[in-house]
Design a protein around this motif. Structure first.
Motif, PDB file in Angstrom:
ATOM      1  N   GLU A 278       0.768  -1.046   0.013  1.00 44.64           N
ATOM      2  CA  GLU A 278       0.116   0.121   0.060  1.00 44.64           C
ATOM      3  C   GLU A 278       0.851   1.381   0.092  1.00 44.64           C
ATOM      4  N   MET A 279       0.221   2.540  -0.173  1.00 43.91           N
ATOM      5  CA  MET A 279       1.167   3.507  -0.308  1.00 43.91           C
ATOM      6  C   MET A 279       1.331   4.585   0.696  1.00 43.91           C
ATOM      7  N   THR A 280       0.368   4.375   1.706  1.00 41.66           N
ATOM      8  CA  THR A 280       0.164   5.500   2.608  1.00 41.66           C
ATOM      9  C   THR A 280       1.604   5.544   3.600  1.00 41.66           C
TER      10      THR A 280
ATOM     11  N   PHE B 229       1.479  -4.684  -4.048  1.00 38.66           N
ATOM     12  CA  PHE B 229       1.561  -6.293  -4.197  1.00 38.66           C
ATOM     13  C   PHE B 229       1.228  -6.859  -2.622  1.00 38.66           C
ATOM     14  N   ARG B 230       0.250  -7.883  -2.763  1.00 37.37           N
ATOM     15  CA  ARG B 230      -0.149  -8.430  -1.720  1.00 37.37           C
ATOM     16  C   ARG B 230      -0.308  -9.917  -1.955  1.00 37.37           C
ATOM     17  N   TYR B 231       0.217 -10.969  -1.006  1.00 38.80           N
ATOM     18  CA  TYR B 231       0.171 -12.293  -1.275  1.00 38.80           C
ATOM     19  C   TYR B 231      -1.208 -12.619  -0.582  1.00 38.80           C
ATOM     20  N   GLU B 232      -2.480 -12.644  -1.540  1.00 37.72           N
ATOM     21  CA  GLU B 232      -3.673 -13.008  -1.073  1.00 37.72           C
ATOM     22  C   GLU B 232      -4.042 -14.058  -1.985  1.00 37.72           C
ATOM     23  N   ARG B 233      -5.033 -14.721  -1.690  1.00 39.58           N
ATOM     24  CA  ARG B 233      -5.846 -15.779  -2.436  1.00 39.58           C
ATOM     25  C   ARG B 233      -6.173 -15.254  -3.928  1.00 39.58           C
TER      26      ARG B 233
ATOM     27  N   GLY C 105     -11.425  -9.699  -8.879  1.00 41.13           N
ATOM     28  CA  GLY C 105     -11.154  -8.533  -8.359  1.00 41.13           C
ATOM     29  C   GLY C 105     -10.188  -8.670  -7.100  1.00 41.13           C
ATOM     30  N   ARG C 106      -9.291  -9.611  -7.022  1.00 40.90           N
ATOM     31  CA  ARG C 106      -8.251  -9.875  -6.090  1.00 40.90           C
ATOM     32  C   ARG C 106      -7.093 -10.351  -6.625  1.00 40.90           C
ATOM     33  N   LEU C 107      -5.823  -9.571  -6.784  1.00 40.78           N
ATOM     34  CA  LEU C 107      -4.844  -9.850  -7.261  1.00 40.78           C
ATOM     35  C   LEU C 107      -3.693  -9.907  -6.408  1.00 40.78           C
TER      36      LEU C 107
ATOM     37  N   GLN D 276      -0.681  -8.618  -7.690  1.00 37.53           N
ATOM     38  CA  GLN D 276      -0.016  -7.436  -8.387  1.00 37.53           C
ATOM     39  C   GLN D 276      -1.311  -6.692  -8.630  1.00 37.53           C
ATOM     40  N   PHE D 277      -1.763  -5.586  -8.122  1.00 39.84           N
ATOM     41  CA  PHE D 277      -2.747  -4.769  -8.475  1.00 39.84           C
ATOM     42  C   PHE D 277      -2.410  -3.507  -8.535  1.00 39.84           C
ATOM     43  N   HIS D 278      -3.274  -2.578  -8.719  1.00 37.75           N
ATOM     44  CA  HIS D 278      -2.940  -0.844  -8.971  1.00 37.75           C
ATOM     45  C   HIS D 278      -3.996  -0.149  -8.287  1.00 37.75           C
ATOM     46  N   GLN D 279      -3.331   0.655  -7.806  1.00 34.94           N
ATOM     47  CA  GLN D 279      -4.225   1.787  -6.673  1.00 34.94           C
ATOM     48  C   GLN D 279      -3.860   3.061  -7.079  1.00 34.94           C
ATOM     49  N   TYR D 280      -5.008   4.015  -7.106  1.00 40.46           N
ATOM     50  CA  TYR D 280      -5.034   5.359  -7.102  1.00 40.46           C
ATOM     51  C   TYR D 280      -5.128   5.707  -5.814  1.00 40.46           C
TER      52      TYR D 280
ATOM     53  N   SER E   9     -15.655  -4.139  -2.085  1.00 39.18           N
ATOM     54  CA  SER E   9     -15.153  -2.709  -1.828  1.00 39.18           C
ATOM     55  C   SER E   9     -14.201  -2.203  -2.931  1.00 39.18           C
ATOM     56  N   PHE E  10     -14.411  -1.011  -3.473  1.00 41.15           N
ATOM     57  CA  PHE E  10     -13.441  -0.812  -4.529  1.00 41.15           C
ATOM     58  C   PHE E  10     -12.668   0.270  -4.065  1.00 41.15           C
ATOM     59  N   GLY E  11     -12.758   0.910  -3.041  1.00 36.86           N
ATOM     60  CA  GLY E  11     -11.853   1.981  -2.296  1.00 36.86           C
ATOM     61  C   GLY E  11     -12.160   2.152  -0.857  1.00 36.86           C
ATOM     62  N   GLY E  12     -11.244   2.820  -0.139  1.00 39.76           N
ATOM     63  CA  GLY E  12     -11.375   2.835   1.301  1.00 39.76           C
ATOM     64  C   GLY E  12     -10.358   3.762   1.598  1.00 39.76           C
ATOM     65  N   GLY E  13     -10.547   4.212   2.832  1.00 37.03           N
ATOM     66  CA  GLY E  13      -9.561   5.298   3.749  1.00 37.03           C
ATOM     67  C   GLY E  13     -10.122   5.819   4.917  1.00 37.03           C
ATOM     68  N   GLY E  14      -9.227   6.651   5.229  1.00 41.53           N
ATOM     69  CA  GLY E  14      -9.544   7.262   6.662  1.00 41.53           C
ATOM     70  C   GLY E  14      -8.643   7.986   7.281  1.00 41.53           C
ATOM     71  N   ARG E  15      -9.133   8.446   8.512  1.00 38.23           N
ATOM     72  CA  ARG E  15      -7.814   9.652   9.246  1.00 38.23           C
ATOM     73  C   ARG E  15      -6.666   8.691   9.868  1.00 38.23           C
TER      74      ARG E  15
ATOM     75  N   VAL F   2      -5.363  12.506   6.356  1.00 37.37           N
ATOM     76  CA  VAL F   2      -6.388  11.712   6.078  1.00 37.37           C
ATOM     77  C   VAL F   2      -6.315  11.525   4.595  1.00 37.37           C
ATOM     78  N   GLY F   3      -6.695  10.057   4.148  1.00 36.66           N
ATOM     79  CA  GLY F   3      -6.646   9.950   2.650  1.00 36.66           C
ATOM     80  C   GLY F   3      -7.440   8.719   2.462  1.00 36.66           C
ATOM     81  N   PHE F   4      -7.307   8.218   1.251  1.00 36.11           N
ATOM     82  CA  PHE F   4      -8.011   7.039   0.681  1.00 36.11           C
ATOM     83  C   PHE F   4      -7.167   6.679  -0.556  1.00 36.11           C
ATOM     84  N   ALA F   5      -7.633   5.379  -1.044  1.00 30.95           N
ATOM     85  CA  ALA F   5      -7.136   4.712  -1.996  1.00 30.95           C
ATOM     86  C   ALA F   5      -8.171   3.791  -2.815  1.00 30.95           C
ATOM     87  N   LEU F   6      -8.138   3.700  -4.088  1.00 31.81           N
ATOM     88  CA  LEU F   6      -9.189   2.844  -4.897  1.00 31.81           C
ATOM     89  C   LEU F   6      -8.525   1.863  -5.738  1.00 31.81           C
ATOM     90  N   GLY F   7      -8.918   0.828  -5.739  1.00 28.82           N
ATOM     91  CA  GLY F   7      -8.615  -0.321  -6.617  1.00 28.82           C
ATOM     92  C   GLY F   7      -8.753  -0.219  -8.013  1.00 28.82           C
TER      93      GLY F   7
HETATM   94  P1  HAM Z   1      -7.187  -1.055   1.489  1.00 29.04           P
HETATM   95  O1  HAM Z   1      -8.507  -0.858   1.497  1.00 29.04           O
HETATM   96  O2  HAM Z   1      -6.250  -2.063   1.897  1.00 29.04           O
HETATM   97  O3  HAM Z   1      -6.382   0.495   1.828  1.00 29.04           O
HETATM   98  O4  HAM Z   1      -6.804  -0.934  -0.093  1.00 29.04           O
HETATM   99  C1  HAM Z   1      -7.463   0.226  -1.043  1.00 29.04           C
HETATM  100  C2  HAM Z   1      -8.127  -0.641  -2.260  1.00 29.04           C
HETATM  101  O5  HAM Z   1      -7.363  -1.158  -2.855  1.00 29.04           O
HETATM  102  C3  HAM Z   1      -9.294  -1.511  -2.056  1.00 29.04           C
HETATM  103  O6  HAM Z   1     -10.520  -1.130  -1.638  1.00 29.04           O
HETATM  104  C4  HAM Z   1      -9.207  -2.667  -3.117  1.00 29.04           C
HETATM  105  O7  HAM Z   1     -10.050  -1.925  -4.141  1.00 29.04           O
HETATM  106  C5  HAM Z   1      -8.059  -2.233  -3.815  1.00 29.04           C
HETATM  107  N1  HAM Z   1      -7.151  -3.477  -3.350  1.00 29.04           N
HETATM  108  C6  HAM Z   1      -6.573  -3.820  -2.040  1.00 29.04           C
HETATM  109  N2  HAM Z   1      -5.998  -5.194  -2.308  1.00 29.04           N
HETATM  110  C7  HAM Z   1      -6.328  -5.737  -3.416  1.00 29.04           C
HETATM  111  C8  HAM Z   1      -5.868  -7.058  -4.237  1.00 29.04           C
HETATM  112  N3  HAM Z   1      -5.417  -7.922  -3.646  1.00 29.04           N
HETATM  113  N4  HAM Z   1      -6.380  -6.936  -5.576  1.00 29.04           N
HETATM  114  C9  HAM Z   1      -7.040  -5.937  -5.965  1.00 29.04           C
HETATM  115  N5  HAM Z   1      -7.270  -4.742  -5.381  1.00 29.04           N
HETATM  116  C10 HAM Z   1      -7.022  -4.644  -4.049  1.00 29.04           C
HETATM  117  C11 HAM Z   1      -5.190   1.078   1.666  1.00 29.04           C
HETATM  118  O8  HAM Z   1      -4.422   0.442   0.890  1.00 29.04           O
HETATM  119  C12 HAM Z   1      -4.844   2.208   2.282  1.00 29.04           C
HETATM  120  N6  HAM Z   1      -3.409   2.715   2.050  1.00 29.04           N
HETATM  121  C13 HAM Z   1      -5.974   3.405   1.938  1.00 29.04           C
HETATM  122  C14 HAM Z   1      -5.565   4.624   2.454  1.00 29.04           C
HETATM  123  C15 HAM Z   1      -5.117   5.500   2.011  1.00 29.04           C
HETATM  124  N7  HAM Z   1      -5.894   5.104   3.866  1.00 29.04           N
HETATM  125  C16 HAM Z   1      -5.790   6.182   4.136  1.00 29.04           C
HETATM  126  N8  HAM Z   1      -4.773   6.765   2.831  1.00 29.04           N
END
Ligand code: HAM
Length: 417
Positions: free
Chosen positions: A80-82, A110-114, A118-120, A122-126, A278-284, A300-305
């Protein structure tokens, strides 16, 4: 044949147009809100994430790609980026230049998930992060930014779930009460939740397991434990969003999977996604900057997949793509004229008109077929007889109309794009 690693995907040329469209939206909407792009390395020292995200989280515990490099340093591909962004903000003294630091990013994580839909791995976030303001308008701003992004990309129907995790003290008090309750129903909890009871009981709240959901029915609710300040903050965030016609759904079970959160947490959900809804999320995260060695700074911030956003757009049949096809295809009737064709192509390209020539010495017919296949808007025909008269023919592939044009005057030809 060597296959790509499980959970990774090639983004092929025929879907790159949709990625480019969405990346354009990211760039434009970020600028509308005054956010600046930050690019950091794909890998960091492991402690950035273990200290930043929290040792007890699934991400740090089970999902990180961590390895020792040849210098025996523990390295992790960013999950993740935060935390990485905060590391960079501190290292580059970015907060000293401004009281409010607004940053955005886009890239692979990058996350080692099953792996599943929608779950990879290597995935991309904004993502967008607003550092420096403790006020509810900052929470509202990042949610409004996300909302604008989704709308601009074509997603109008989604839920905004919101909750408050309050202060550190509130969470401590609440955790004790929750633990008491969970221990009283522990025999009904799933195996995963029983494990979490030991190291991360809050996470049991947003378990998707039906038995867990049933067992949690009478659980204490964190919103009942908030102090006056957190309560006021939460209400102001909601009121600001409502004034902009966003009606967040309060969900006291929403805790999110990273330890750095306090006060507001939120998620964007779509029913079109199935189990990974869930296609995005965040918080303080008011404590994170200090935790990583900076001056205490609210943020505070968020990220989307991005893959999940594209899945929703596909479901909606409203995937927009930037046109990545060439505008002009030059058809050459004889290989001896190739140097003229190449020269014409260079002139057009210098004019920023995307132009292809045939590199297979194909027949006239085969070149026309190729021009069709790549959806060229115009075909420029370089023929022997015409070249002797210093002209070429330009065929409009939409109307079928053909016009002659002096080679020297091609630049002034009125192409209708
Ligand atoms: P997160 O909820 O872990 O938050 O990831 C944000 C989004 O990334 C998820 O809602 C989902 O859409 C996408 N995502 C996460 N894991 C995967 C995966 N394995 N495959 C595809 N998409 C995925 C964060 O990462 C925090 N850094 C968000 C944040 C920013 N909070 C404060 N600032």
């Amino acid at each position: 044949m060597i296959q790509a690693v499980r959970g990774t995907k090639d983004i092929l040329p025929d879907s790159v147009g949709s990625w480019q469209f969405i990346e354009d939206v990211f760039r434009k909407v970020s600028k509308d809100y005054g956010y600046y792009e930050l690019r950091t390395p794909i890998f960091e020292k492991t402690e950035v994430f273990s200290r930043g995200i929290g040792d007890a989280t699934d991400i740090v515990n089970k999902e990180m790609y961590t390895f020792k490099d040849k210098g025996d340093e523990s390295i992790t591909l960013r999950p993740e980026m935060t935390a990485a962004l905060v590391r960079s903000v501190i290292q580059n003294s970015m907060l000293q230049q401004s009281n409010t630091l607004r940053l955005w990013y886009f890239g692979p994580f990058f996350r080692y998930e099953r792996p599943q839909k929608g779950r990879l791995r290597q995935f991309h976030q904004y993502g967008a992060e607003c550092l420096g303001s403790p006020y509810p308008e900052a929470d509202a701003e990042v949610i409004l930014l996300a909302n604008s992004l989704f709308r601009e990309a074509g997603i109008k129907d989604f839920n905004v779930l919101i909750n408050s995790l309050g202060s550190d003290e509130t969470r401590k008090k609440y955790k004790d009460e929750l633990l008491k309750y969970l221990n009283s129903v522990s025999e009904n909890l799933s195996k995963d939740s029983k494990e979490r009871l030991q190291y991360n009981p809050l996470r049991i709240l947003d378990s998707k397991d039906e038995n867990d959901k049933e067992a949690l029915k009478n659980a204490p609710i964190i919103l009942d434990y908030l102090d006056a300040e957190s309560k006021e903050h939460f209400n102001k965030v909601i009121a600001t969003l409502e004034a902009e016609n966003i009606k967040p759904i309060i969900n006291p079970m929403l805790v999110r999977g990273l330890d750095y959160y306090c006060d507001t947490v939120f998620e964007f959900q779509s029913s079109l996604l199935g189990s990974q809804d869930s296609f995005g999320g965040g918080g303080r995260y008011n404590g994170l900057i200090e935790q990583l060695g900076g001056k205490p700074t609210p943020a505070v911030g968020f990220a989307l997949g991005v893959e999940r956003m594209l899945l929703i757009l596909e479901e909606l049949n409203s995937l927009t793509a930037l046109n990545t096809n060439p505008t002009i295809f030059i058809v050459t009737t004889n290989p001896s004229l190739m140097n003229i064709s190449q020269n014409i192509a260079e002139v057009l390209r210098r004019k920023k008109i995307s132009t292809l020539i045939d590199l297979q010495q194909r027949t006239f017919k085969a070149q026309m077929r190729e021009a069709n296949r790549v959806s060229a808007r115009y075909v420029v025909i370089v023929g022997e007889e015409e070249v002797q008269r210093n002209v070429i023919n330009i065929k409009d592939m939409k109307t079928g109309e053909q016009k002659e044009c002096p080679i020297d005057n091609l630049i002034n030809f009125n192409f209708d794009f």
